[in-house]
Design a protein around this motif. Structure first.
Motif, PDB file in Angstrom:
ATOM      1  N   TYR A  38       0.562  -0.579  -0.046  1.00 64.10           N
ATOM      2  CA  TYR A  38       0.262   0.002   0.126  1.00 64.10           C
ATOM      3  C   TYR A  38       0.850   0.918   0.355  1.00 64.10           C
ATOM      4  CZ  TYR A  38      -2.945   3.253   1.690  1.00 64.10           C
ATOM      5  OH  TYR A  38      -3.552   4.920   2.263  1.00 64.10           O
ATOM      6  N   ALA A  39       0.604   2.042  -0.699  1.00 66.48           N
ATOM      7  CA  ALA A  39       1.467   3.434  -0.961  1.00 66.48           C
ATOM      8  C   ALA A  39       2.392   3.298  -1.491  1.00 66.48           C
ATOM      9  CB  ALA A  39       1.565   4.764   0.801  1.00 66.48           C
ATOM     10  N   ALA A  40       3.216   2.441  -2.260  1.00 69.62           N
ATOM     11  CA  ALA A  40       4.251   2.291  -1.952  1.00 69.62           C
ATOM     12  C   ALA A  40       5.350   3.798  -2.681  1.00 69.62           C
ATOM     13  CB  ALA A  40       4.494   1.069  -3.912  1.00 69.62           C
ATOM     14  N   GLY A  41       6.438   3.575  -2.210  1.00 73.42           N
ATOM     15  CA  GLY A  41       7.278   4.721  -2.317  1.00 73.42           C
ATOM     16  C   GLY A  41       6.808   5.958  -1.456  1.00 73.42           C
ATOM     17  N   LYS A  42       6.198   5.401  -0.865  1.00 73.50           N
ATOM     18  CA  LYS A  42       5.623   6.979  -0.352  1.00 73.50           C
ATOM     19  C   LYS A  42       6.214   6.642   1.642  1.00 73.50           C
ATOM     20  CE  LYS A  42       1.474   8.767  -2.227  1.00 73.50           C
ATOM     21  NZ  LYS A  42       0.687   8.955  -2.530  1.00 73.50           N
ATOM     22  N   ARG A  43       5.852   8.081   2.162  1.00 75.07           N
ATOM     23  CA  ARG A  43       7.184   7.744   4.047  1.00 75.07           C
ATOM     24  C   ARG A  43       5.603   6.525   4.421  1.00 75.07           C
ATOM     25  NH1 ARG A  43       3.771  10.129   7.045  1.00 75.07           N
ATOM     26  NH2 ARG A  43       1.902  12.386   6.412  1.00 75.07           N
ATOM     27  N   TYR A  44       4.578   6.464   3.989  1.00 74.51           N
ATOM     28  CA  TYR A  44       3.845   5.865   5.097  1.00 74.51           C
ATOM     29  C   TYR A  44       3.580   3.910   4.227  1.00 74.51           C
ATOM     30  CZ  TYR A  44       0.438   8.059   1.638  1.00 74.51           C
ATOM     31  OH  TYR A  44      -0.401   8.764   0.825  1.00 74.51           O
ATOM     32  N   GLU A  45       4.440   3.756   3.271  1.00 70.79           N
ATOM     33  CA  GLU A  45       4.458   2.534   2.494  1.00 70.79           C
ATOM     34  C   GLU A  45       3.735   1.813   3.922  1.00 70.79           C
ATOM     35  OE1 GLU A  45       6.778  -0.345   0.032  1.00 70.79           O
ATOM     36  OE2 GLU A  45       7.253   1.795  -0.329  1.00 70.79           O
ATOM     37  N   GLY A  46       3.317   0.593   3.508  1.00 69.84           N
ATOM     38  CA  GLY A  46       3.044  -0.763   4.476  1.00 69.84           C
ATOM     39  C   GLY A  46       1.878  -2.130   3.350  1.00 69.84           C
ATOM     40  N   VAL A  47       3.325  -2.901   3.806  1.00 67.74           N
ATOM     41  CA  VAL A  47       1.853  -3.923   3.576  1.00 67.74           C
ATOM     42  C   VAL A  47       0.795  -4.902   4.132  1.00 67.74           C
ATOM     43  CG1 VAL A  47       2.900  -6.600   3.212  1.00 67.74           C
ATOM     44  CG2 VAL A  47       4.776  -4.943   2.800  1.00 67.74           C
ATOM     45  N   HIS A  48      -0.397  -4.990   2.925  1.00 71.56           N
ATOM     46  CA  HIS A  48      -1.783  -5.290   3.795  1.00 71.56           C
ATOM     47  C   HIS A  48      -1.789  -6.774   3.565  1.00 71.56           C
ATOM     48  CE1 HIS A  48      -3.332  -1.191   4.208  1.00 71.56           C
ATOM     49  NE2 HIS A  48      -1.931  -1.568   5.027  1.00 71.56           N
ATOM     50  N   THR A  49      -2.776  -7.036   4.356  1.00 69.22           N
ATOM     51  CA  THR A  49      -2.587  -8.876   3.786  1.00 69.22           C
ATOM     52  C   THR A  49      -4.607  -8.046   3.647  1.00 69.22           C
ATOM     53  OG1 THR A  49      -4.083  -9.083   6.229  1.00 69.22           O
ATOM     54  CG2 THR A  49      -1.739 -10.156   5.183  1.00 69.22           C
ATOM     55  N   VAL A  50      -5.010  -9.042   2.247  1.00 67.95           N
ATOM     56  CA  VAL A  50      -5.928  -8.521   2.153  1.00 67.95           C
ATOM     57  C   VAL A  50      -7.250  -9.306   3.489  1.00 67.95           C
ATOM     58  CG1 VAL A  50      -8.451  -9.911   0.999  1.00 67.95           C
ATOM     59  CG2 VAL A  50      -5.562  -9.575  -0.023  1.00 67.95           C
ATOM     60  N   SER A  51      -7.056  -9.998   3.884  1.00 66.45           N
ATOM     61  CA  SER A  51      -8.231 -10.131   5.350  1.00 66.45           C
ATOM     62  C   SER A  51      -7.733  -9.082   6.086  1.00 66.45           C
ATOM     63  CB  SER A  51      -7.728 -11.119   6.888  1.00 66.45           C
ATOM     64  OG  SER A  51      -6.309 -10.521   6.872  1.00 66.45           O
ATOM     65  N   THR A  52      -6.873  -7.889   6.393  1.00 65.54           N
ATOM     66  CA  THR A  52      -7.460  -7.108   7.258  1.00 65.54           C
ATOM     67  C   THR A  52      -8.005  -6.148   6.925  1.00 65.54           C
ATOM     68  OG1 THR A  52      -4.974  -7.079   8.008  1.00 65.54           O
ATOM     69  CG2 THR A  52      -5.402  -5.154   7.871  1.00 65.54           C
ATOM     70  N   ARG A  53      -7.476  -5.495   5.455  1.00 62.24           N
ATOM     71  CA  ARG A  53      -8.485  -4.672   4.586  1.00 62.24           C
ATOM     72  C   ARG A  53      -9.874  -5.315   4.132  1.00 62.24           C
ATOM     73  NH1 ARG A  53      -5.992  -0.678   1.624  1.00 62.24           N
ATOM     74  NH2 ARG A  53      -7.722   0.363   1.399  1.00 62.24           N
ATOM     75  N   LEU A  54     -10.337  -6.192   3.725  1.00 67.43           N
ATOM     76  CA  LEU A  54     -11.305  -6.617   3.250  1.00 67.43           C
ATOM     77  C   LEU A  54     -12.714  -7.267   4.825  1.00 67.43           C
ATOM     78  CD1 LEU A  54     -12.837  -7.781   1.361  1.00 67.43           C
ATOM     79  CD2 LEU A  54     -12.417 -10.367   1.781  1.00 67.43           C
ATOM     80  N   LEU A  55     -11.937  -7.485   5.599  1.00 67.52           N
ATOM     81  CA  LEU A  55     -13.122  -7.931   6.454  1.00 67.52           C
ATOM     82  C   LEU A  55     -13.537  -6.318   7.192  1.00 67.52           C
ATOM     83  CD1 LEU A  55     -11.155 -10.014   8.835  1.00 67.52           C
ATOM     84  CD2 LEU A  55     -13.527 -10.263   8.227  1.00 67.52           C
ATOM     85  N   LYS A  56     -12.164  -5.560   6.862  1.00 65.60           N
ATOM     86  CA  LYS A  56     -12.681  -4.093   7.739  1.00 65.60           C
ATOM     87  C   LYS A  56     -14.353  -3.337   6.790  1.00 65.60           C
ATOM     88  CE  LYS A  56     -10.440   0.981   8.201  1.00 65.60           C
ATOM     89  NZ  LYS A  56      -9.848   1.435   8.182  1.00 65.60           N
ATOM     90  N   VAL A  57     -13.971  -4.081   5.429  1.00 68.96           N
ATOM     91  CA  VAL A  57     -14.925  -3.077   4.511  1.00 68.96           C
ATOM     92  C   VAL A  57     -16.094  -3.844   4.847  1.00 68.96           C
ATOM     93  CG1 VAL A  57     -15.597  -3.307   2.395  1.00 68.96           C
ATOM     94  CG2 VAL A  57     -13.014  -2.531   2.749  1.00 68.96           C
ATOM     95  N   LEU A  58     -16.239  -4.991   4.626  1.00 67.71           N
ATOM     96  CA  LEU A  58     -16.582  -6.215   5.186  1.00 67.71           C
ATOM     97  C   LEU A  58     -18.025  -5.375   6.210  1.00 67.71           C
ATOM     98  CD1 LEU A  58     -15.890  -9.381   4.551  1.00 67.71           C
ATOM     99  CD2 LEU A  58     -17.428  -7.545   3.097  1.00 67.71           C
ATOM    100  N   GLY A  59     -16.823  -5.145   7.737  1.00 71.92           N
ATOM    101  CA  GLY A  59     -17.999  -4.098   8.660  1.00 71.92           C
ATOM    102  C   GLY A  59     -18.492  -3.197   8.146  1.00 71.92           C
ATOM    103  N   VAL A  60     -17.254  -2.039   7.670  1.00 74.43           N
ATOM    104  CA  VAL A  60     -18.844  -0.996   7.481  1.00 74.43           C
ATOM    105  C   VAL A  60     -19.970  -0.890   6.072  1.00 74.43           C
ATOM    106  CG1 VAL A  60     -18.097   1.041   6.279  1.00 74.43           C
ATOM    107  CG2 VAL A  60     -16.135   0.657   7.728  1.00 74.43           C
ATOM    108  N   GLU A  61     -19.961  -1.843   6.328  1.00 73.95           N
ATOM    109  CA  GLU A  61     -20.749  -2.076   4.375  1.00 73.95           C
ATOM    110  C   GLU A  61     -21.914  -3.030   5.310  1.00 73.95           C
ATOM    111  OE1 GLU A  61     -18.547  -2.907   0.447  1.00 73.95           O
ATOM    112  OE2 GLU A  61     -19.416  -5.587   1.654  1.00 73.95           O
ATOM    113  N   GLY A  62     -21.383  -3.683   7.211  1.00 75.78           N
ATOM    114  CA  GLY A  62     -22.592  -4.150   7.574  1.00 75.78           C
ATOM    115  C   GLY A  62     -23.065  -5.703   8.041  1.00 75.78           C
ATOM    116  N   LYS A  63     -21.808  -6.016   7.174  1.00 72.82           N
ATOM    117  CA  LYS A  63     -21.919  -7.559   7.296  1.00 72.82           C
ATOM    118  C   LYS A  63     -21.343  -8.236   8.187  1.00 72.82           C
ATOM    119  CE  LYS A  63     -21.931  -7.115   1.819  1.00 72.82           C
ATOM    120  NZ  LYS A  63     -20.927  -7.317   0.345  1.00 72.82           N
ATOM    121  N   VAL A  64     -20.523  -8.067   8.601  1.00 73.16           N
ATOM    122  CA  VAL A  64     -19.572  -8.653   9.570  1.00 73.16           C
ATOM    123  C   VAL A  64     -19.665  -7.506  11.181  1.00 73.16           C
ATOM    124  CG1 VAL A  64     -18.370 -10.255   8.723  1.00 73.16           C
ATOM    125  CG2 VAL A  64     -17.640  -7.809   9.301  1.00 73.16           C
ATOM    126  N   VAL A  65     -19.568  -7.666  12.411  1.00 72.10           N
ATOM    127  CA  VAL A  65     -19.686  -6.886  13.207  1.00 72.10           C
ATOM    128  C   VAL A  65     -18.190  -8.159  14.129  1.00 72.10           C
ATOM    129  CG1 VAL A  65     -22.044  -6.327  13.263  1.00 72.10           C
ATOM    130  CG2 VAL A  65     -21.074  -8.497  14.634  1.00 72.10           C
TER     131      VAL A  65
END
Length: 394
Positions: free
Chosen positions: A165-192
């Protein structure tokens, strides 16, 4: 007032706060469900905040942990999910549909679009691939009932995929699909958020399927949520309402009109109360003290806080991002802060520079003892540290 609006002064606002926020002695609640229902939402970003906020308002604080766990994880009367301002809260489960439609849908669309964009930039798989993984992960969660991200990844290995994520920027990081996807599913009201892996202070948690709920009209849901909040926290300015909900000002005004909110006058300008709620409210019979936790919904409930929190106290009680730390209250206003030391002792300090008197000091001491009686040996450290909390806990 010349315009016919009733003026609600600071003293009455503090009286309303004491009674409706369940803080005065005679207003305390019998259950966590009553607390959450009265406040509409409890901040859930820091797990311990929920329990500390409930314990401060229960008539019998000894029941705090057991009853809150029952309500959250056994009876399902309360749910920890994303809500206003993209923040995690604990709500009465009956409000799931209202919160989702009023605040979650717009945020969810932005979050999913951002995830797909970041994956595309990183050269990760596309939206069709993500949809397959999502469907598989949700099916695995349904089979398990509750699961950690690691357990879901064991069932659906594609959740372990990583992208930069954000390659080459000072806040560059490596994300797993699970971390980001579960967050999205939480906001979408599919998981709590489900039961934590450790004690009630643990920030490691399981995921659970979201309670089933109807899909509501956004405008109707916003009117419902705003009406509940005004009943609990009114009066409030339009700016307070916009800040608390995270909505556009046009949405706030539409919801105010829909519920027939009544205009009143406040020291900081025009304000609103729920329909029929403009009449006077008497102060509690006795002055009261409270020790409220970091991110407590009362301390964080309004954008304009001068009527209960003197500006000079803020540098010691807030962190750099605007998160309030543990606060000491006396008769409707913040006068200091508190912390827990390593040995478990609850310590507090008055900051406002005035002699609040023996009655106040005795009441605050009693509240500290009340808090210590149910927290016991459990160590509670706020997720967001503030200057006074750090100083007192050292």
């Amino acid at each position: 007032m010349g315009d016919g609006r009733r003026h609600i002064g600071v003293a009455e606002r503090r009286a309303r706060l004491a009674l409706r926020q369940r803080l005065a002695g005679g207003a305390r609640a019998g259950s966590p469900e009553e607390v959450a229902g009265s406040l509409v939402a409890l901040h859930g970003t820091d797990p311990s905040t929920v329990y500390l906020a409930v314990g401060a308002r229960l008539a019998d604080p000894a029941k705090t942990v057991a009853e809150t766990e029952r309500a959250l994880y056994e009876d399902g009367a309360l749910v920890r999910m994303h809500g206003m301002r993209h923040t995690v809260f604990v709500f009465p489960t009956a409000l799931t549909a209202v919160v989702h439609a009023s605040t979650g849908l717009a945020v969810a669309a932005r979050e999913r679009a951002a995830l797909l964009k970041h994956m595309a930039v990183a050269g990760a798989p596309d939206a069709a691939w993500l949809a397959e993984v999502e469907e598989s992960a949700l099916a695995a969660l349904a089979r398990r009932g509750q699961a950690t991200a690691a357990e879901l990844a064991a069932d659906e290995p594609r959740l372990k995929e990583r992208f930069v994520y954000a390659a080459g920027k000072r806040y560059e990081g490596v994300h797993t699909v699970s971390t980001r996807l579960l967050k999205v599913l939480g906001v979408e009201g599919k998981v709590v958020r489900g039961r934590p892996l450790g004690s009630w202070t643990s920030s490691q948690f399981r995921w659970a399927p979201a309670p089933e709920h109807a899909e509501l009209d956004t405008a109707a849901a916003q009117a419902e949520l705003l009406g509940r909040w005004l009943a609990a926290c009114g009066p409030a300015t339009e700016d307070d309402l916009k800040w608390w909900t995270g909505w556009r000002v046009t949405e706030v005004r539409r919801a105010l009109a829909a519920i027939g909110a009544e205009a009143v006058s406040l020291d900081e300008g025009p304000g609103y109360v729920a329909a029929g709620d403009a009449g006077p409210v008497a102060a509690p019979a006795e002055p009261w003290a409270a020790l409220l936790p970091a991110l407590d919904p009362t301390a964080m409930g309004w954008r304009h806080r001068d009527w209960y929190l003197a500006p000079g106290l803020r540098p010691m009680l807030f962190d750099g991002s605007g998160n309030v730390g543990p606060t000491v209250w006396w008769d409707g206003r913040v006068i200091g802060g508190w912390a827990q030391r390593v040995d478990g002792e609850i310590v507090w300090r008055i900051l406002d520079g005035e002699d609040v008197g023996r009655e106040a000091e005795a009441a605050i001491t009693a509240e500290a003892e009340r808090l210590a009686s149910w927290v016991g040996p459990t160590r509670v450290t706020p997720r967001f540290r503030t200057p006074l909390e750090q100083k007192l806990s050292a």
